[in-house]
Design a protein around this motif. Structure first.
Motif, short mmCIF file in Angstrom:
data_model
loop_
_atom_site.label_atom_id
_atom_site.label_comp_id
_atom_site.label_asym_id
_atom_site.label_seq_id
_atom_site.Cartn_x
_atom_site.Cartn_y
_atom_site.Cartn_z
N ASN A 63 0.82 -1.21 0.00
CA ASN A 63 0.00 0.00 0.00
C ASN A 63 0.85 1.26 0.00
OD1 ASN A 63 -2.92 -0.63 -0.05
ND2 ASN A 63 -2.34 -1.95 1.64
N LEU A 64 1.96 1.25 0.72
CA LEU A 64 2.85 2.42 0.68
C LEU A 64 3.39 2.64 -0.73
CD1 LEU A 64 4.96 2.23 3.99
CD2 LEU A 64 3.39 4.03 3.30
N LEU A 65 3.82 1.56 -1.36
CA LEU A 65 4.34 1.67 -2.73
C LEU A 65 3.25 2.12 -3.69
CD1 LEU A 65 6.59 -1.53 -2.81
CD2 LEU A 65 7.37 0.86 -2.80
N LEU A 66 2.05 1.59 -3.52
CA LEU A 66 0.93 1.96 -4.37
C LEU A 66 0.60 3.45 -4.21
CD1 LEU A 66 -1.25 0.91 -6.32
CD2 LEU A 66 -2.63 0.34 -4.34
N ASN A 67 0.54 3.91 -2.97
CA ASN A 67 0.25 5.33 -2.71
C ASN A 67 1.35 6.25 -3.23
OD1 ASN A 67 -2.16 4.71 -1.46
ND2 ASN A 67 -1.26 4.63 0.58
N ARG A 68 2.53 5.72 -3.32
CA ARG A 68 3.68 6.48 -3.80
C ARG A 68 3.75 6.49 -5.33
NH1 ARG A 68 9.81 5.09 -1.97
NH2 ARG A 68 9.93 6.98 -0.76
N SER A 99 -8.57 -5.66 -2.95
CA SER A 99 -9.02 -4.30 -3.30
C SER A 99 -7.83 -3.45 -3.73
CB SER A 99 -9.73 -3.65 -2.13
OG SER A 99 -10.92 -4.32 -1.83
N ALA A 100 -6.73 -3.56 -3.01
CA ALA A 100 -5.53 -2.79 -3.39
C ALA A 100 -4.97 -3.30 -4.72
CB ALA A 100 -4.48 -2.89 -2.29
N LEU A 101 -5.01 -4.61 -4.92
CA LEU A 101 -4.57 -5.15 -6.21
C LEU A 101 -5.45 -4.65 -7.35
CD1 LEU A 101 -3.65 -8.83 -5.29
CD2 LEU A 101 -2.16 -7.21 -6.47
N ALA A 102 -6.75 -4.58 -7.10
CA ALA A 102 -7.66 -4.06 -8.13
C ALA A 102 -7.31 -2.63 -8.48
CB ALA A 102 -9.10 -4.15 -7.63
N LEU A 103 -7.03 -1.81 -7.49
CA LEU A 103 -6.64 -0.43 -7.74
C LEU A 103 -5.34 -0.38 -8.54
CD1 LEU A 103 -6.87 2.62 -7.42
CD2 LEU A 103 -5.79 2.38 -5.17
N ALA A 104 -4.38 -1.22 -8.17
CA ALA A 104 -3.10 -1.25 -8.89
C ALA A 104 -3.32 -1.62 -10.36
CB ALA A 104 -2.15 -2.25 -8.23
N TYR A 105 -4.11 -2.65 -10.60
CA TYR A 105 -4.36 -3.06 -11.98
C TYR A 105 -5.14 -1.99 -12.75
CZ TYR A 105 -2.68 -7.75 -10.88
OH TYR A 105 -1.89 -8.82 -10.52
N GLU A 106 -6.05 -1.31 -12.07
CA GLU A 106 -6.78 -0.23 -12.73
C GLU A 106 -5.83 0.90 -13.12
OE1 GLU A 106 -10.63 2.69 -12.00
OE2 GLU A 106 -10.09 1.23 -10.46
N LEU A 107 -4.91 1.23 -12.22
CA LEU A 107 -3.93 2.28 -12.51
C LEU A 107 -2.99 1.89 -13.66
CD1 LEU A 107 -3.00 3.39 -8.88
CD2 LEU A 107 -4.31 4.71 -10.57
N LEU A 108 -2.77 0.59 -13.81
CA LEU A 108 -1.91 0.11 -14.89
C LEU A 108 -2.68 -0.06 -16.20
CD1 LEU A 108 0.22 -2.56 -13.00
CD2 LEU A 108 0.99 -0.33 -13.85
N GLY A 109 -3.97 0.27 -16.19
CA GLY A 109 -4.78 0.14 -17.39
C GLY A 109 -5.12 -1.30 -17.72
N GLN A 110 -5.29 -2.12 -16.69
CA GLN A 110 -5.64 -3.52 -16.86
C GLN A 110 -6.99 -3.80 -16.18
OE1 GLN A 110 -2.33 -5.86 -15.42
NE2 GLN A 110 -0.88 -4.80 -16.71
N PRO A 111 -8.08 -3.28 -16.78
CA PRO A 111 -9.39 -3.40 -16.12
C PRO A 111 -9.86 -4.83 -15.92
CG PRO A 111 -9.64 -2.59 -18.36
CD PRO A 111 -8.17 -2.61 -18.06
N ASP A 112 -9.48 -5.75 -16.80
CA ASP A 112 -9.91 -7.14 -16.63
C ASP A 112 -9.33 -7.75 -15.37
OD1 ASP A 112 -11.44 -7.05 -18.93
OD2 ASP A 112 -9.86 -7.89 -20.21
#
Length: 174
Positions: A63-68, A99-112
């Motif tokens: 989560n720290l890395l994701l927020n960063r 949930s955090a993984l979903a956010l990460a994938y969404e940020l990477l443009g991987q909606p599936d």
């Protein structure tokens, strides 16, 4: 045998100290120092055979890395948290990780991939019977369905979200 037990106990105490230091560093915005302490937490947790602590430390790192904005770097830590939480039968931690993984994938443009993670959150929350977790999962899933153009699915799951919220509010009312 006593030596292994003592090493385990010592590492359990180190985990506590590292965790406190990491929280303090995070609170003052010293994220690099917090990450270092959380990495030490993971090592101490492994040496003390505490899978729950290991999962928690990996989740905090992720989560720290994701927020960063270090999305790619966050994913391995969040995956470890998710797997350990699943192994331990901890639905709340599993839902947080997914949930955090979903956010990460969404940020990477991987909606599936993001949808897959949120669907897992929804499934796990339903299996746990926790209505609050279910409501959160439905809201997140509905939002993502809407973003990817699956509007009928979005409406269905968001209606489920509101139904769950009404149930929660009814139970909470005196």
């Amino acid at each position: 045998m006593d030596v292994f037990e003592e090493v385990s106990k010592a590492n359990a105490e180190l985990y506590k100290v590292y965790s406190i230091l990491a929280d303090r560093y995070e609170a003052v915005g010293a994220i690099d120092d917090a990450l270092e302490m959380f990495n030490r937490c993971t090592e101490a947790a492994k040496k003390s055979w505490d899978k729950a602590a290991e999962a928690e430390a990996n989740g905090r790192i992720g989560n720290l890395l994701l927020n960063r904005g270090q999305v790619n770097e966050s994913i391995p830590h969040l995956k470890i948290q998710s797997q350990l939480a699943a192994d331990l039968g901890n639905p709340e931690a599993r839902c947080r990780a997914c949930s955090a993984l979903a956010l990460a994938y969404e940020l990477l443009g991987q909606p599936d991939k993001a949808l897959t993670e949120l669907q897992l959150v929804h499934t796990v929350s339903e299996q746990s019977g926790d209505q609050f977790l279910q409501a959160q999962a439905c809201r997140a899933l509905g939002t993502l369905y809407s973003k990817v153009g699956r509007l009928e699915s979005a409406v269905d799951i968001l209606q489920r979200h509101f139904t769950l919220l009404k149930g929660i509010m009814t139970k909470a009312a005196p």
